[in-house]
Design a protein around this motif. Structure first.
Motif, mmCIF file in Angstrom:
data_model
loop_
_atom_site.group_PDB
_atom_site.id
_atom_site.type_symbol
_atom_site.label_atom_id
_atom_site.label_comp_id
_atom_site.label_asym_id
_atom_site.label_seq_id
_atom_site.Cartn_x
_atom_site.Cartn_y
_atom_site.Cartn_z
ATOM 1 N N GLU A 18 14.888 0.864 11.733
ATOM 2 C CA GLU A 18 14.153 -0.356 11.216
ATOM 3 C C GLU A 18 13.363 -0.879 12.348
ATOM 4 N N MET A 66 3.837 4.882 9.971
ATOM 5 C CA MET A 66 4.299 3.748 9.425
ATOM 6 C C MET A 66 4.067 2.484 10.369
ATOM 7 N N TYR A 69 9.077 -0.704 8.415
ATOM 8 C CA TYR A 69 9.676 -0.480 7.086
ATOM 9 C C TYR A 69 11.077 -1.066 7.274
ATOM 10 N N TRP A 89 14.369 1.571 -0.159
ATOM 11 C CA TRP A 89 13.561 1.445 1.245
ATOM 12 C C TRP A 89 11.989 1.045 1.038
ATOM 13 N N SER A 90 11.537 0.282 1.882
ATOM 14 C CA SER A 90 10.028 0.048 1.813
ATOM 15 C C SER A 90 9.327 0.167 3.009
ATOM 16 N N GLY A 91 8.124 0.784 3.097
ATOM 17 C CA GLY A 91 7.467 0.956 4.209
ATOM 18 C C GLY A 91 5.919 0.781 3.910
ATOM 19 N N ARG A 107 7.545 2.730 -1.622
ATOM 20 C CA ARG A 107 9.129 2.243 -1.901
ATOM 21 C C ARG A 107 9.765 3.460 -2.352
#
Length: 133
Positions: A18, A66, A69, A89-91, A107
């Motif tokens: 992360e 990215m 995230y 997960w979200s990026g 997501r």
């Protein structure tokens, strides 16, 4: 116990990713003979299999694509040498990918199975489900 150490390692693994670290820092979680299997999904329609070098390359690609995230650990089940997680997960894309522009938030929800040997991940299986965007 071995189970507690493996759970702590998985939690540390997600925290490390992360923060957008270098591939070598991610590689430190894996045994030299580790294999990751990614089952078919939107980005890998045929699935994928990666050794340690492939994992480092994928980590570097992800870091370059990215801008940020996050991982929300929804569920975790552990046995002596196996930890299974369900993660939201979200990026945010830092670059354009295909028809997705920079700044697009993606997501996914995924399950991952981690198998350990001598305190390192020796096998990882990913089941990734991407939400529409």
């Amino acid at each position: 116990s071995e189970r507690k150490a493996n759970v702590a390692l998985v939690r540390s693994y997600f925290a490390t990713i992360e923060h957008g670290v270098e591939a070598e820092e991610i590689a430190a979680f894996y045994a030299v003979n580790a294999v990751q299997t990614e089952f078919p999904n939107k980005f890998a329609p045929d699935g994928a299999s990666r050794d340690l070098e492939g994992l480092k390359e994928a980590a570097e690609s992800g870091k370059n694509a990215m801008s940020s995230y996050t991982f929300e650990l929804l569920n975790l089940v552990a046995d002596d040498n196996t930890v299974v997680v369900e993660v939201e997960w979200s990026g945010t894309l830092g670059v354009s990918v295909g028809d997705l522009g920079s700044g697009t938030v993606m997501r996914a929800r995924f399950a991952q199975f981690f198998e350990f040997q001598d305190g390192r991940i020796v096998a990882q299986r990913n089941y990734d489900c991407f939400y529409p965007w």
